[in-house]
Design an enzyme around this catalytic site. Structure first.
Site, PDB file in Angstrom:
ATOM      1  N   ASP A  64       0.861  -1.188   0.000  1.00  0.00           N
ATOM      2  CA  ASP A  64       0.000   0.000   0.000  1.00  0.00           C
ATOM      3  C   ASP A  64       0.899   1.241   0.000  1.00  0.00           C
ATOM      4  O   ASP A  64       1.812   1.362   0.824  1.00  0.00           O
ATOM      5  CB  ASP A  64      -0.910   0.018   1.226  1.00  0.00           C
ATOM      6  CG  ASP A  64      -1.972   1.106   1.130  1.00  0.00           C
ATOM      7  OD1 ASP A  64      -3.014   0.842   0.504  1.00  0.00           O
ATOM      8  OD2 ASP A  64      -1.738   2.201   1.657  1.00  0.00           O
ATOM      9  N   ASN A  68      -2.820  13.113  -4.226  1.00  0.00           N
ATOM     10  CA  ASN A  68      -3.968  13.557  -5.025  1.00  0.00           C
ATOM     11  C   ASN A  68      -4.471  14.923  -4.580  1.00  0.00           C
ATOM     12  O   ASN A  68      -4.796  15.783  -5.403  1.00  0.00           O
ATOM     13  CB  ASN A  68      -5.095  12.530  -4.934  1.00  0.00           C
ATOM     14  CG  ASN A  68      -4.877  11.322  -5.835  1.00  0.00           C
ATOM     15  OD1 ASN A  68      -4.287  11.439  -6.893  1.00  0.00           O
ATOM     16  ND2 ASN A  68      -5.344  10.161  -5.391  1.00  0.00           N
ATOM     17  N   HIS A  77      -5.041  14.677  -9.418  1.00  0.00           N
ATOM     18  CA  HIS A  77      -5.137  13.274  -9.814  1.00  0.00           C
ATOM     19  C   HIS A  77      -4.127  12.864 -10.884  1.00  0.00           C
ATOM     20  O   HIS A  77      -3.677  11.714 -10.880  1.00  0.00           O
ATOM     21  CB  HIS A  77      -6.559  12.950 -10.264  1.00  0.00           C
ATOM     22  CG  HIS A  77      -7.534  12.894  -9.123  1.00  0.00           C
ATOM     23  ND1 HIS A  77      -7.614  11.825  -8.257  1.00  0.00           N
ATOM     24  CD2 HIS A  77      -8.458  13.805  -8.688  1.00  0.00           C
ATOM     25  CE1 HIS A  77      -8.548  12.059  -7.346  1.00  0.00           C
ATOM     26  NE2 HIS A  77      -9.076  13.248  -7.583  1.00  0.00           N
ATOM     27  N   ASP A 111      -1.904   9.516 -10.665  1.00  0.00           N
ATOM     28  CA  ASP A 111      -1.742   8.490 -11.705  1.00  0.00           C
ATOM     29  C   ASP A 111      -0.265   8.268 -12.013  1.00  0.00           C
ATOM     30  O   ASP A 111       0.183   7.127 -12.175  1.00  0.00           O
ATOM     31  CB  ASP A 111      -2.483   8.907 -12.976  1.00  0.00           C
ATOM     32  CG  ASP A 111      -3.996   8.880 -12.808  1.00  0.00           C
ATOM     33  OD1 ASP A 111      -4.473   8.287 -11.817  1.00  0.00           O
ATOM     34  OD2 ASP A 111      -4.698   9.467 -13.648  1.00  0.00           O
ATOM     35  N   GLU A 133      -4.611   2.400  -4.454  1.00  0.00           N
ATOM     36  CA  GLU A 133      -3.156   2.358  -4.292  1.00  0.00           C
ATOM     37  C   GLU A 133      -2.691   1.053  -3.664  1.00  0.00           C
ATOM     38  O   GLU A 133      -1.563   0.965  -3.169  1.00  0.00           O
ATOM     39  CB  GLU A 133      -2.688   3.542  -3.444  1.00  0.00           C
ATOM     40  CG  GLU A 133      -3.105   3.509  -1.985  1.00  0.00           C
ATOM     41  CD  GLU A 133      -4.485   4.102  -1.723  1.00  0.00           C
ATOM     42  OE1 GLU A 133      -4.736   4.483  -0.573  1.00  0.00           O
ATOM     43  OE2 GLU A 133      -5.291   4.192  -2.669  1.00  0.00           O
TER      44      GLU A 133
END
Length: 395
Positions: free
Chosen positions: A262, A270, A275, A279, A305
């Site tokens: 994680d 973010n 965003h 990405d 994630e």
């Protein structure tokens, strides 16, 4: 083969080259299937059609052109074919070797023409085509040899190997049979055997390229079906299938470990950078982790994630090796910040490692145990690897 009508064979060959060129252009332009490779193949067929060195269409041309056109046409067609093949196989190799072989062949042809020799240009062109055909064999074997069955790989390679053998044979004929090299200047037709062999090889190479194109399309469909479109990691469905397959092999002594992953503070990326930065961070992490994994390992994106790596082990219970792999992945990510918007974004991830439980068909217990270790890593400060040392029961 006296029963064969050579002019008819040559007309059929010309018609095939024309139809093949139109077919490749249609696939490339209308359907956008391997467009660059398709255009190169169309050009190769058209060049072969325009410079086919048999028949009377060269009659009346100056001797120099009657020698140069077919030799340079054959060499140019072979270069286009090899470039198309590399495009089809998505080879990352730069075409320097092709340029060297073609360049030396072209210079040798020109030198022979300048010397007024009828033998040297044809011999030089034949040598260059032989080298390029052998290069094609290598490209196919390296490109698909380990991804297709041996029989299919051999069948795909065979037309290029046959072309190389034909060129070698022709070169030997030129050296051993005086006067053979002058057939173009006299407007002579090829022998029936040669005409048929060239036509068969042309058709076989085209079919081989079509087979490679179909393989590429199938691989693309599989990629879209089993891969996460953003990161290229296995999607959840594909990873669960890989996990179920690994569980089925567990009873046979083929062990593995699961490493739940994680990304730390991903929501902050973010919120603070948008965003697109999130990405990019996901792609950055997967790129680093894939580089640190073996070919037999499987990395899947389970959602957001959260990722999981399936790590085959030998011996089956070698949990220390799995923990070492997870530590290597953790350290690699921590050492390589994401470059975004002119600044460095440090990234880290937490890892939970566990062995599977026999009899757990879907691997749910193993996943839960690895997930529990992941939460422990988060609770203990993140950016660390926690390992489940207990082996029995549910977490």
């Amino acid at each position: 083969m006296d029963f064969l009508d050579v002019p008819t064979v040559l007309k059929v060959s010309a018609l095939f080259n024309l139809m093949a060129a139109l077919a490749w252009l249609t696939l490339a332009q209308a359907f956008r299937i391997a467009p660059r490779a398709g255009r190169l193949m169309a050009a190769a067929h058209l060049l072969r059609l325009a410079t086919q060195d048999y028949g009377n269409h060269l009659a009346g041309w100056p001797d120099l052109l009657r020698q140069a056109v077919p030799e340079y046409g054959l060499l140019g067609g072979m270069v286009l074919l090899l470039l198309a093949l590399r495009r089809m196989l998505r080879s990352r190799r730069r075409p320097r070797d092709i340029a060297w072989i073609a360049g030396l062949g072209a210079l040798a042809i020109a030198a022979g023409l300048a010397a007024g020799s009828a033998l040297l240009p044809e011999l030089a062109g034949t040598a260059a085509v032989t080298a390029l055909a052998l290069l094609s064999v290598r490209e196919v074997m390296q490109g698909v040899g380990d991804q297709l069955s041996r029989a299919v790989a051999v069948a795909t390679t065979m037309p290029f190997a046959l072309l190389a053998l034909m060129s070698l044979g022709h070169g030997a004929e030129l050296l051993l049979e005086p006067g053979l090299h002058g057939h173009l200047l006299h407007g002579e037709l090829p022998s029936p055997a040669r005409a048929v062999l060239w036509f068969v090889v042309t058709v076989a190479i085209t079919l081989s390229l079509i087979a490679l194109m179909i393989w590429r399309v199938v691989m693309r469909i599989q990629h879209l079906t089993y891969r996460d479109p953003l990161t290229g990691a296995l999607n959840r469905r594909a990873f669960e299938q890989a996990l179920a397959d690994a569980q089925a092999q567990l009873q046979r002594g083929h062990g593995f470990a699961l490493a739940m992953i994680d990304i730390d503070h991903f929501k902050r990326i973010n919120d603070e950078h948008g965003h697109p930065a999130g990405d990019a961070a996901l792609q950055h992490c997967v790129r680093i982790w894939q580089a640190g994994l073996r070919e037999v390992d499987r990395l899947g994106r389970l959602g957001g994630e959260e990722f999981c790596a399936l790590l085959p082990l030998q011996p089956a219970g070698d949990l220390a090796s799995a923990a070492a792999v997870a530590e290597r992945l953790r350290a690699s990510l921590a050492a390589q910040p994401l470059q975004w918007g002119g600044c460095e974004l440090p990234l880290s991830a937490s890892f939970g490692v566990a062995l599977p439980v026999p009899g757990d068909a879907a691997g749910e217990i193993g996943l839960a145990r690895a997930d529990a270790e992941l939460y422990r890593a988060k609770a203990e400060g993140r950016n660390r690897v926690c390992v489940a040392t207990h082996l029995q029961g549910s977490p």
